[in-house]
Design a protein around this motif. Structure first.
Motif, PDB file in Angstrom:
ATOM      1  N   TYR A   3       0.815  -1.210   0.000  1.00  0.00           N
ATOM      2  CA  TYR A   3       0.000   0.000   0.000  1.00  0.00           C
ATOM      3  C   TYR A   3       0.852   1.266   0.000  1.00  0.00           C
ATOM      4  N   ASN A   4       0.315   2.289  -0.674  1.00  0.00           N
ATOM      5  CA  ASN A   4       0.809   3.647  -0.492  1.00  0.00           C
ATOM      6  C   ASN A   4      -0.036   4.302   0.601  1.00  0.00           C
ATOM      7  N   ALA A   5       0.514   5.297   1.271  1.00  0.00           N
ATOM      8  CA  ALA A   5      -0.233   5.906   2.378  1.00  0.00           C
ATOM      9  C   ALA A   5       0.159   7.366   2.565  1.00  0.00           C
ATOM     10  N   TYR A   6      -0.754   8.110   3.140  1.00  0.00           N
ATOM     11  CA  TYR A   6      -0.450   9.466   3.584  1.00  0.00           C
ATOM     12  C   TYR A   6       0.041   9.416   5.018  1.00  0.00           C
ATOM     13  N   VAL A   7       1.143  10.089   5.277  1.00  0.00           N
ATOM     14  CA  VAL A   7       1.695  10.179   6.617  1.00  0.00           C
ATOM     15  C   VAL A   7       1.623  11.647   7.042  1.00  0.00           C
ATOM     16  N   THR A   8       1.067  11.884   8.219  1.00  0.00           N
ATOM     17  CA  THR A   8       0.868  13.253   8.684  1.00  0.00           C
ATOM     18  C   THR A   8       1.249  13.348  10.153  1.00  0.00           C
ATOM     19  N   LEU A   9       2.061  14.323  10.498  1.00  0.00           N
ATOM     20  CA  LEU A   9       2.398  14.578  11.900  1.00  0.00           C
ATOM     21  C   LEU A   9       1.534  15.736  12.395  1.00  0.00           C
ATOM     22  N   THR A  10       0.749  15.456  13.440  1.00  0.00           N
ATOM     23  CA  THR A  10      -0.240  16.453  13.865  1.00  0.00           C
ATOM     24  C   THR A  10      -0.115  16.778  15.340  1.00  0.00           C
ATOM     25  N   ARG A  11      -0.650  17.943  15.659  1.00  0.00           N
ATOM     26  CA  ARG A  11      -0.792  18.363  17.037  1.00  0.00           C
ATOM     27  C   ARG A  11      -2.104  19.133  17.123  1.00  0.00           C
ATOM     28  N   ASP A  12      -2.925  18.809  18.084  1.00  0.00           N
ATOM     29  CA  ASP A  12      -4.241  19.455  18.224  1.00  0.00           C
ATOM     30  C   ASP A  12      -4.996  19.440  16.900  1.00  0.00           C
ATOM     31  N   ASP A  13      -4.954  18.330  16.202  1.00  0.00           N
ATOM     32  CA  ASP A  13      -5.672  18.136  14.941  1.00  0.00           C
ATOM     33  C   ASP A  13      -5.175  18.998  13.788  1.00  0.00           C
ATOM     34  N   GLN A  43      -3.931   4.731   4.707  1.00  0.00           N
ATOM     35  CA  GLN A  43      -3.799   4.120   3.375  1.00  0.00           C
ATOM     36  C   GLN A  43      -4.426   5.065   2.350  1.00  0.00           C
ATOM     37  N   ARG A  44      -3.830   5.119   1.156  1.00  0.00           N
ATOM     38  CA  ARG A  44      -4.158   6.166   0.180  1.00  0.00           C
ATOM     39  C   ARG A  44      -5.648   6.252  -0.129  1.00  0.00           C
ATOM     40  N   THR A  45      -6.316   5.104  -0.236  1.00  0.00           N
ATOM     41  CA  THR A  45      -7.738   5.164  -0.562  1.00  0.00           C
ATOM     42  C   THR A  45      -8.619   4.910   0.665  1.00  0.00           C
ATOM     43  N   GLY A  46      -8.010   4.963   1.831  1.00  0.00           N
ATOM     44  CA  GLY A  46      -8.790   4.895   3.058  1.00  0.00           C
ATOM     45  C   GLY A  46      -9.069   3.493   3.578  1.00  0.00           C
ATOM     46  N   ALA A  47      -8.360   2.483   3.066  1.00  0.00           N
ATOM     47  CA  ALA A  47      -8.634   1.105   3.467  1.00  0.00           C
ATOM     48  C   ALA A  47      -8.289   0.852   4.934  1.00  0.00           C
ATOM     49  N   TRP A  48      -7.280   1.532   5.446  1.00  0.00           N
ATOM     50  CA  TRP A  48      -6.929   1.367   6.850  1.00  0.00           C
ATOM     51  C   TRP A  48      -6.221   2.617   7.341  1.00  0.00           C
ATOM     52  N   GLU A  49      -6.133   2.717   8.659  1.00  0.00           N
ATOM     53  CA  GLU A  49      -5.480   3.869   9.281  1.00  0.00           C
ATOM     54  C   GLU A  49      -4.775   3.390  10.545  1.00  0.00           C
ATOM     55  N   ARG A  50      -3.620   3.947  10.805  1.00  0.00           N
ATOM     56  CA  ARG A  50      -2.894   3.637  12.042  1.00  0.00           C
ATOM     57  C   ARG A  50      -2.407   4.954  12.627  1.00  0.00           C
ATOM     58  N   HIS A  51      -2.140   4.946  13.925  1.00  0.00           N
ATOM     59  CA  HIS A  51      -1.526   6.152  14.462  1.00  0.00           C
ATOM     60  C   HIS A  51      -0.524   5.841  15.554  1.00  0.00           C
ATOM     61  N   LEU A  52       0.457   6.703  15.596  1.00  0.00           N
ATOM     62  CA  LEU A  52       1.545   6.582  16.563  1.00  0.00           C
ATOM     63  C   LEU A  52       1.434   7.751  17.542  1.00  0.00           C
ATOM     64  N   PRO A  53       1.163   7.450  18.816  1.00  0.00           N
ATOM     65  CA  PRO A  53       1.102   8.549  19.792  1.00  0.00           C
ATOM     66  C   PRO A  53       2.502   9.061  20.124  1.00  0.00           C
ATOM     67  N   ILE A  54       2.606  10.358  20.228  1.00  0.00           N
ATOM     68  CA  ILE A  54       3.882  10.989  20.576  1.00  0.00           C
ATOM     69  C   ILE A  54       3.623  11.913  21.762  1.00  0.00           C
ATOM     70  N   LYS A  55       4.405  11.742  22.814  1.00  0.00           N
ATOM     71  CA  LYS A  55       4.216  12.576  24.001  1.00  0.00           C
ATOM     72  C   LYS A  55       5.411  13.508  24.157  1.00  0.00           C
ATOM     73  N   VAL A  56       5.124  14.793  24.166  1.00  0.00           N
ATOM     74  CA  VAL A  56       6.174  15.788  24.357  1.00  0.00           C
ATOM     75  C   VAL A  56       6.186  16.204  25.830  1.00  0.00           C
ATOM     76  N   GLU A  57       7.340  15.988  26.478  1.00  0.00           N
ATOM     77  CA  GLU A  57       7.427  16.241  27.926  1.00  0.00           C
ATOM     78  C   GLU A  57       8.315  17.440  28.208  1.00  0.00           C
ATOM     79  N   SER A  58       8.019  18.121  29.314  1.00  0.00           N
ATOM     80  CA  SER A  58       8.841  19.267  29.722  1.00  0.00           C
ATOM     81  C   SER A  58      10.228  18.792  30.129  1.00  0.00           C
ATOM     82  N   ARG A  59      11.172  19.652  29.925  1.00  0.00           N
ATOM     83  CA  ARG A  59      12.514  19.347  30.394  1.00  0.00           C
ATOM     84  C   ARG A  59      12.520  19.411  31.915  1.00  0.00           C
ATOM     85  N   ARG A  60      13.135  18.443  32.539  1.00  0.00           N
ATOM     86  CA  ARG A  60      13.132  18.456  34.003  1.00  0.00           C
ATOM     87  C   ARG A  60      14.244  19.315  34.531  1.00  0.00           C
TER      88      ARG A  60
END
Ligand SMILES: [Cu+2]
Length: 625
Positions: free
Chosen positions: A545-555, A608-625
């Protein structure tokens, strides 16, 4: 031609053609595969005269080795029909006088693209059955284009039906100079639609009207400058991957318009993804003799399921062997030794030994498609073999040092022969991983049989993000997990704490559709720290499959800086900040720089390019301690 597959084929075709019996078929002309080396028509005094016809003809995508299909094809008047159709190739400034006859009998033919470049979709020629229409136009701006006909009114993105082979390349050369030698390749897609499940249902992907192993075999000499143009009048993007060498993309365009790319701005890649209706041109210089491929990296588009005459579905699809496992969009290149005697090194004393075991966790119950093996490559350190009852997910990450020779021993503990391709790395031909094909001077790398092993050597010449994967029966073997990340680094600048590797790969034994991120359908959260700059290494090796990859924050989509493509660092002036959204295809890698500036949650969406499936990777941005 006589062939037992005929009647089934005709059952498929009867839907849209008048062909019903062998007697009628035998009266039809055969289609000639068109290698696009001879321009059609008569060019005289700055004017091209060309008489085209659309006729039903008998197309044999496996040359004389398989069944043929009766479909509408373009021909020059009085000549054999061709797939792809007659090549229009003229210098800029040429006046083109073209007539098109619709000899299809029953459908109105709509012809697109017979007009001045740049062009628009609304400028068509409508030709009723039996009629001829004429058109005179100036060629327009130099570039790589195509024209096509339609009887079904399908948009380009659905162009896989009975009229799917009605197209031809349209090349406009610069005026006043002899164009350097080049080749033109047209991609084609046809999807059979059987009336019932028992009908023979060929499904085809072709290059210049032919399916591997019947596509053209190209021969060059090391040091040659090779110029290729690719044209995609088919229903899907095709990530076209060149083994063993980088190529420069010299133009990108579509059937309608083309943009030449300045030398300093040319993408240097091993995979280029033309969308439906897209075109591109490329240049490369092979510096290593041997057998190589350029092929579509959508595994299905080079699979056993794409033969005009294919073997029966195997009871166990995992065991499709390498000879029977490749069809479709594959082009062979043989590079002969040239004047230079410099070869990619092998047999280097002190090469770093690495042992890589292809493993399977046996989950299959006999013959059941739904219970396939989980597979992975496991790196073996020391003398202790990895335990036999499980596989890791994903495969072991390989981190190699630039310019450090490695001696890779691949051990096969799965139940089918295979080979391993070091995707994007400039390796000696024998090490390239295509069973029975990779090599030179008559010494070809064998398939690695179950229980056997093969040792290959290479020295990675550049730092970057690469992939290694099985190079046989890829639908299943990559799909089930035989792929991994391959990083080449300079130890002085490599800091894993400031990098994040994101591998989008096969769905595993849960099915051949969908994808996994970092080996999991629900991947572990990636953690970043506010203010730190990260190198995101994106590997896309979902096989089908070909797919669109998008990195998002607050949609909303964020921005990142492009750093590298296919392992090659972009020149600094091309390392620009851009929206973090792109279409990717199997066999592409990309590096981006991202610096999160506030804490919170982000997502990497993969759709997936034609919408057959979707996956997402959660990313958590943390404050510097
Ligand atoms: Cu493809």
């Amino acid at each position: 031609m006589s062939n037992p597959g005929w009647c089934g084929v005709l059952a498929v075709l009867a839907v849209t053609t008048v062909v019903a019996c062998r007697a009628t078929v035998d009266a039809l002309e055969d289609v000639a595969p068109n290698d696009n080396r001879v321009a059609a028509g008569t060019l005289r005094g700055g004017e091209l005269t060309l008489r085209l016809e659309a006729r039903h003809a008998r197309w044999s995508p496996d040359r004389d080795k398989g069944p043929s299909l009766v479909m509408p094809m373009f021909a020059e008047e009085g000549r054999q029909p061709q797939n792809p159709g007659p090549l229009i190739r003229v210098p800029a400034g040429t006046t083109i006088r073209v007539s098109v006859k619709n000899a299809l009998g029953d459908s109105t033919l709509v012809v697109y693209g017979l007009n001045t470049r740049p062009s628009t979709l609304t400028d068509t020629i409508q030709i009723p059955p039996g009629a001829t229409r004429e058109r005179t136009f100036e060629a327009g701006v130099p570039g790589t284009y195509f024209y096509w006909g339609s009887t079904t009114h399908q948009p380009m993105a659905d162009r896989n039906g009975m009229d799917s082979q009605l197209h031809g390349a349209f090349i406009v050369d610069s005026a006043g100079v002899t164009p350097p030698p080049d080749r033109v390749f047209v991609l084609g897609s046809w999807t059979g639609r059987p009336r019932n499940r028992r009908s023979f249902s060929p499904d085809l992907r072709v290059i210049n009207g032919l399916s591997w192993p019947h596509t053209e075999r190209l021969t060059y000499t090391s040091g040659d400058t090779i110029r290729w143009r690719w044209v995609n009048p088919s229903d899907s993007p095709h990530p076209m991957h060149l083994h063993g060498f980088y190529f420069d993309v010299t133009s990108r365009g579509s059937w309608a318009a083309d943009t030449a790319i300045a030398k300093a701005d040319m993408p240097r890649v091993v995979t280029e993804l033309p969308i439906p209706g897209g075109t591109y041109a490329m240049t490369w210089v092979p510096d290593e003799p041997g057998n190589w491929f350029m092929h579509c990296h959508v595994a299905y588009h080079t699979s056993i399921y794409l033969a005009a005459e294919r073997p029966p579905d195997p009871a166990d699809p995992v065991t499709v062997d390498h000879d029977h496992g490749m069809r479709g969009m594959v082009l062979a290149v043989n590079v002969r030794p040239g004047a230079s005697t410099v070869r990619r090194a092998t047999g280097v004393a002190g090469a770093r030994p690495i042992r890589l075991v292809a493993k399977a966790a046996l989950k299959r119950s006999r013959g059941a498609w739904t219970e396939l093996d989980e597979m992975a490559f496991v790196r073996q350190d020391g003398d202790v073999a990895p335990p036999g009852d499980s596989v890791p997910n994903p495969s072991s990450l390989l981190v190699l040092q630039r310019n450090e020779p490695v001696r890779m021993t691949i051990v096969n503990h799965i139940r089918v022969a295979t080979g391993v391709h070091w995707h994007g790395i400039e390796v000696p031909a024998y090490s390239d991983g295509v069973p029975g094909w990779s090599g030179s001077d008559g010494r070809l790398a064998p398939a690695i049989a179950p229980g056997d092993s093969l040792t290959v050597e290479f020295t990675p010449p550049r730092s970057g993000t690469f992939i290694y994967h099985a190079h046989s029966n890829e639908n299943f073997l990559i799909g089930l997990g035989l792929y991994g990340g391959l990083l080449v680094v300079d130890s002085a600048s490599y800091d894993p704490s400031r990098e994040r590797l994101i591998i989008l790969g096969g769905a595993g034994a849960s099915g051949t559709s969908g994808a996994r991120i970092n080996g999991r359908e629900e991947p572990d959260t990636v953690r970043l720290t506010v203010g730190d700059k990260y190198r995101l290494r994106l590997i896309y090796i979902v096989p089908d499959y070909n797919a669109y990859v998008t990195l998002t924050r607050d949609d909303s989509t964020v921005h990142w800086r492009a750093l590298a493509k296919d392992g090659a660092e972009l020149p600094s002036h091309l390392q620009t900040v851009r929206e973090a959204r792109l279409l990717v295809g199997p066999g592409e890698t990309m590096d981006f720089e991202y610096q999160p500036m506030k804490p919170g949650l982000m997502q990497l969406y993969v759709a997936q390019r034609t919408g057959a499936w979707e996956r997402h990777l959660p990313i958590k941005v943390e404050s510097r301690r």
